[in-house]
Design an enzyme around this catalytic site. Structure first.
Site, PDB file in Angstrom:
ATOM      1  N   SER A   1      -4.133  35.118  11.508  1.00 58.25           N
ATOM      2  CA  SER A   1      -3.184  35.127  12.622  1.00 58.25           C
ATOM      3  C   SER A   1      -3.695  35.832  13.876  1.00 58.25           C
ATOM      4  CB  SER A   1      -1.864  35.742  12.178  1.00 58.25           C
ATOM      5  OG  SER A   1      -2.053  37.110  11.884  1.00 58.25           O
TER       6      SER A   1
ATOM      7  N   HIS B   1       0.373  30.028   8.726  1.00 57.93           N
ATOM      8  CA  HIS B   1       0.008  29.656  10.106  1.00 57.93           C
ATOM      9  C   HIS B   1      -0.730  28.319  10.185  1.00 57.93           C
ATOM     10  CE1 HIS B   1       1.257  33.110  12.486  1.00 57.93           C
ATOM     11  NE2 HIS B   1       0.859  33.881  11.498  1.00 57.93           N
TER      12      HIS B   1
ATOM     13  N   LYS C   1       8.062  29.306  10.274  1.00 52.86           N
ATOM     14  CA  LYS C   1       7.153  29.155  11.415  1.00 52.86           C
ATOM     15  C   LYS C   1       7.221  27.713  11.923  1.00 52.86           C
ATOM     16  CE  LYS C   1       4.432  33.251  10.628  1.00 52.86           C
ATOM     17  NZ  LYS C   1       3.942  33.911   9.448  1.00 52.86           N
TER      18      LYS C   1
HETATM   19  C1  LIG Z   1       4.389  35.017   8.585  1.00 48.73           C
HETATM   20  C2  LIG Z   1       3.528  35.134   7.394  1.00 48.73           C
HETATM   21  C3  LIG Z   1       4.054  35.463   6.143  1.00 48.73           C
HETATM   22  C4  LIG Z   1       5.496  35.825   5.952  1.00 48.73           C
HETATM   23  O1  LIG Z   1       6.330  34.712   6.133  1.00 48.73           O
HETATM   24  P1  LIG Z   1       7.916  34.895   6.025  1.00 48.73           P
HETATM   25  O2  LIG Z   1       8.427  33.594   5.505  1.00 48.73           O
HETATM   26  O3  LIG Z   1       8.379  35.219   7.400  1.00 48.73           O
HETATM   27  O4  LIG Z   1       8.168  36.020   5.078  1.00 48.73           O
HETATM   28  C5  LIG Z   1       3.201  35.477   5.055  1.00 48.73           C
HETATM   29  N1  LIG Z   1       1.882  35.188   5.195  1.00 48.73           N
HETATM   30  C6  LIG Z   1       1.341  34.890   6.392  1.00 48.73           C
HETATM   31  C7  LIG Z   1      -0.114  34.576   6.493  1.00 48.73           C
HETATM   32  C8  LIG Z   1       2.149  34.860   7.524  1.00 48.73           C
HETATM   33  O5  LIG Z   1       1.609  34.583   8.702  1.00 48.73           O
END
Ligand SMILES: *Cc1c(COP(=O)(O)O)cnc(C)c1O
Length: 396
Positions: free
Chosen positions: A183, A211, A242
């Protein structure tokens, strides 16, 4: 008795502020979108959301959510295995498996829970987890909950991964664990090489696609599409929070015995509430939309290419990216904060990141592109970056 800890917390909070590490929150009073309104009345263009496909306020998803509200009610008041499973949850699990070309799926309240609950039921003392150094916090926490031996390799460093695999050969089961897209840099895990090494050293593979799902690969099927290894990754975790609508919800999808075991033993699944029907039904609609067309991916990929090309032409130092994340390198922590503040004055909402979120001396502004961005939004951002870059001496 709320006693001495109060003073301690006040001091700690003051120290966080002093160090410039206090996380404030800007308050939005419009839906999440490319253009948002803050409670200050300011209208800004949003370049720091995970809304990669622009679906957070999509009218079809809103309609699907309302429909479920009428037909299936508001909440489930139960974990899945007691009375928290509706037809919607089963359908959504199946749609996710179809999307990724996997055998079965298990839903969680969040990807944080999916990652938190995946290792402990599957890997014990005799086993080894081999994890990328830049993996997400939820993977790190999940690994900590398991009794397996831990090995760590430098980010996307395949020579180091091979060394760790050799060192881990004595263990019963071995699993390589990586984010699909990292990220902070926007780089993609070298899944083709990881797959080769996994075969050579008899290891499973787990990818966190938070992501990358919806984003990378021609049709957004994630890293397994990008590297043409669909069906070869054993465990995929991901989020509905996301690209896939941005509400809430996570999942683990993969080999059917693995998913079945998680339903039996994964603690965040067994001891936490079921996702609400509105989220499940909007999720179903979302995957149906993904099956109809990949026009949102086309738009996102176009937008990313355009933005990166223009920013490089303007003279910015950009980390190579294959995702919708574009790291504009500034190196200096203070500069990154000043830069972001000035961009907000220009109507561009981005965040500057610096140590400890990124390595020391690697401060940057992270730009996240979206299919929701129009060409004029991108131009506005590029012009604002250029203006501020010149004002702060980053560009000549
Ligand atoms: C955002 C993210 C998470 C967490 O996702 P949520 O559904 O908001 O708990 C886990 N792993 C990665 C790589 C992320 O970017």
């Amino acid at each position: 008795m709320y006693g001495s800890i109060k003073e301690y917390l006040q001091q700690e909070l003051a120290a966080i502020k002093e160090a410039g590490l206090f996380k404030g929150e800007r308050i939005i009073n419009s839906p999440q979108d490319a253009e948002i309104t803050l409670t200050t009345g300011q209208k800004v263009l949003n370049f720091c959301m995970n809304n990669y496909l622009g679906l957070s306020n999509n009218s079809q998803l809103v309609a699907a959510a309302k429909e479920a509200l009428d037909s299936r009610g508001f909440g489930m008041s139960s974990v899945r295995f007691i009375c928290g499973t509706q037809d919607l949850h089963k359908t959504l699990e199946q749609k996710i498996a179809e999307f990724f070309g996997t055998e079965d799926t298990i839903l969680y309240a969040a990807a944080f829970d999916a990652n938190g609950g995946v290792f402990e039921p599957l890997f014990g003392e005799e086993d080894a987890i081999i994890s990328d150094s830049l993996n997400h916090a939820s993977i790190i926490d999940g690994v900590r909950l398991s009794k397996a031996a831990r090995y760590r390799y430098n980010n996307a460093d395949m020579a180091d991964l091979e060394q760790q695999l050799i060192a881990a050969q004595k263990h019963r089961f071995k699993i390589i664990v990586t984010d699909g897209v990292f990220s902070m840099d926007g780089n993609v895990a070298p899944m083709d090489k990881i797959n080769e090494l996994a075969k050579k050293y008899d290891a499973l593979i787990m990818v966190d696609e938070c992501h990358s799902a919806g984003v990378v690969g021609k049709t957004g099927r994630g890293v397994t599409e990008l590297f043409n290894i669909r069906g070869e990754v054993d465990i995929i975790t991901g989020t509905l929070g996301k690209a896939f609508g941005g509400a809430i919800g996570g999942f683990t999808t993969g080999r059917k015995e693995i998913i079945e075991m998680l339903r039996q033993r994964s603690r965040p699944y067994l001891f936490s509430n079921s996702i609400p029907p509105v989220v499940a039904n909007a999720g179903i609609k979302m995957f149906d939309m993904m099956n109809e067309t990949s026009s949102l991916q086309d738009q996102l990929h176009d937008n990313t290419d355009y933005f990166v090309e223009k920013m490089l032409a303007a003279g910015f130092d950009i980390k190579p990216t294959k995702s919708a994340i574009c790291a504009v390198m500034l190196y200096d922590a203070k500069l990154s904060q000043e830069f972001a503040t000035k961009l907000l004055d220009e109507g561009i909402y981005v965040i500057g990141f610096y140590y400890p979120v990124v390595p020391k001396g690697e401060a940057r502004i992270r730009v996240q592109l979206s299919a929701a961005h129009k060409r004029e939004h991108l131009d506005h951002a590029i012009n604002a970056f250029t203006k501020v870059g010149k004002a702060l001496g980053v560009l000549k």
